[in-house]
Design a protein around this motif. Structure first.
Motif, PDB file in Angstrom:
ATOM      1  N   VAL A 235      -4.028   0.913  -4.427  1.00 45.74           N
ATOM      2  CA  VAL A 235      -4.811  -0.062  -3.087  1.00 45.74           C
ATOM      3  C   VAL A 235      -5.090  -1.187  -3.425  1.00 45.74           C
ATOM      4  O   VAL A 235      -5.484  -1.501  -4.240  1.00 45.74           O
ATOM      5  CB  VAL A 235      -5.896   1.161  -2.238  1.00 45.74           C
ATOM      6  CG1 VAL A 235      -5.287   2.715  -1.839  1.00 45.74           C
ATOM      7  CG2 VAL A 235      -6.626   1.070  -2.907  1.00 45.74           C
TER       8      VAL A 235
ATOM      9  N   CYS B  66      -2.684  -7.378   2.286  1.00 46.97           N
ATOM     10  CA  CYS B  66      -2.333  -6.000   1.273  1.00 46.97           C
ATOM     11  C   CYS B  66      -1.882  -5.334   1.988  1.00 46.97           C
ATOM     12  O   CYS B  66      -1.153  -4.543   0.657  1.00 46.97           O
ATOM     13  CB  CYS B  66      -3.934  -5.207   2.343  1.00 46.97           C
ATOM     14  SG  CYS B  66      -5.733  -6.015   1.602  1.00 46.97           S
TER      15      CYS B  66
ATOM     16  N   GLU C 287       0.449  -4.047  -1.478  1.00 48.18           N
ATOM     17  CA  GLU C 287       0.096  -2.016  -1.710  1.00 48.18           C
ATOM     18  C   GLU C 287       1.728  -1.990  -2.300  1.00 48.18           C
ATOM     19  O   GLU C 287       2.284  -1.209  -2.227  1.00 48.18           O
ATOM     20  CB  GLU C 287      -0.610  -1.467  -0.722  1.00 48.18           C
ATOM     21  CG  GLU C 287      -1.650  -1.698  -1.291  1.00 48.18           C
ATOM     22  CD  GLU C 287      -2.047  -1.341   0.536  1.00 48.18           C
ATOM     23  OE1 GLU C 287      -3.782  -1.281  -0.014  1.00 48.18           O
ATOM     24  OE2 GLU C 287      -2.259  -0.709   1.125  1.00 48.18           O
TER      25      GLU C 287
END
Length: 274
Positions: free
Chosen positions: A79, A59, A63
């Motif tokens: 996000v 993640c 991002e």
């Protein structure tokens, strides 16, 4: 390695599909990516340190780079939301790899965190590649939701980790949840679902785009397919539900919720699937 021990099995079932849902503003500015992938986030498990692990590394990469392919982006803080797929029998390819209770050295920790970042990059880069290829997005989406709880007869665990405690009860509640976004179904299950259960669900569901999210709203233990009960594998030993109940409850329960909510017929039961 004994055939039924916990470890790497190159011939075992594994779903390498990375599902990506993309949300963006009307001007094309990225808002969020929902990721669904089947792997335990346990690369640095055993270090004794709290971490987002593989999912967190993926993640972060997403991002940090989600805006790279968008011209004149505004850096709006898009996000990435990670959801665990059918991970009950899926471990990361490289992890700390120490026996339970063995304290790692600083060098072993460093190697584990390097492996975490590397594998997070691999998954994250694939997510961004898929996201960049998605076209034909729509601003009109019909949203639906439903949940149900299925009481299932209990099976005692065997040779499980000390942290896996089991209450002396007759049934265990298996929680199923569903969110539909147009022709996409997000199916939540309150345990660690294995690959073949998901494959049977995907074959039975009225929607080709059916994503399974493990450990949703609870974690009751591992949820293997019925055929796996013939072998004393880790996912069977750690399953709290008797054979013949969890797979049917997940496959038929989720498929039925999707069919009723969208008014679509179930697909035929695949041969030898249940």
């Amino acid at each position: 390695m004994p055939r039924d021990s916990l470890g790497h099995n190159a011939e075992g079932p594994s779903d390498k599909t990375v599902w990506v849902l993309k949300f963006e503003a009307l001007d094309g500015e990225p808002i969020a990516l929902v990721v669904n992938y089947a792997v335990h986030s346990t690369v640095v498990f055993g270090t004794g340190e709290v971490s987002g692990d593989l999912a967190g590394a993926a993640c972060r990469y997403i991002e940090d780079h989600i805006d790279d392919h968008v011209e004149d982006h505004h850096d709006g803080g898009a996000v990435a939301l990670w959801t665990p797929g059918p991970l009950g029998d899926q471990a990361p390819r490289v992890n700390l790899g120490l026996p339970f209770g063995v304290a790692p050295t600083e060098r072993q920790k460093a190697r584990a965190y390097a492996a975490m970042d590397a594998q997070g990059l691999i998954v994250g880069a694939e997510v961004l590649r898929v996201a960049a290829s998605l076209t034909g997005l729509t601003s009109s989406v019909r949203i639906g939701a439903e949940q149900r709880t299925v009481p299932c007869p209990v099976k005692a665990g065997r040779d499980v980790m000390p942290s896996m405690r089991q209450e002396l009860v007759d049934t265990v509640p298996l929680r199923l949840a569903l969110i539909t976004l147009a022709d996409v179904a997000l199916a939540g299950v309150s345990g660690e679902v294995v690959t073949d259960v998901y494959r049977h669900l995907a074959a039975r569901s009225p929607l080709a785009r059916t994503l399974l999210i493990s450990i949703a709203n609870d974690r009751i233990g591992y949820l293997p397919d019925d055929a796996r009960f013939d072998r004393p594998v880790h996912s069977v030993n750690g399953c709290p539900i008797a054979r013949g109940h969890a797979e049917t409850a997940i496959v038929e329960g989720v498929s039925d919720m999707i069919a009723r909510r969208l008014g679509r017929p179930l697909r035929p039961v695949p041969e030898k699937a249940l």
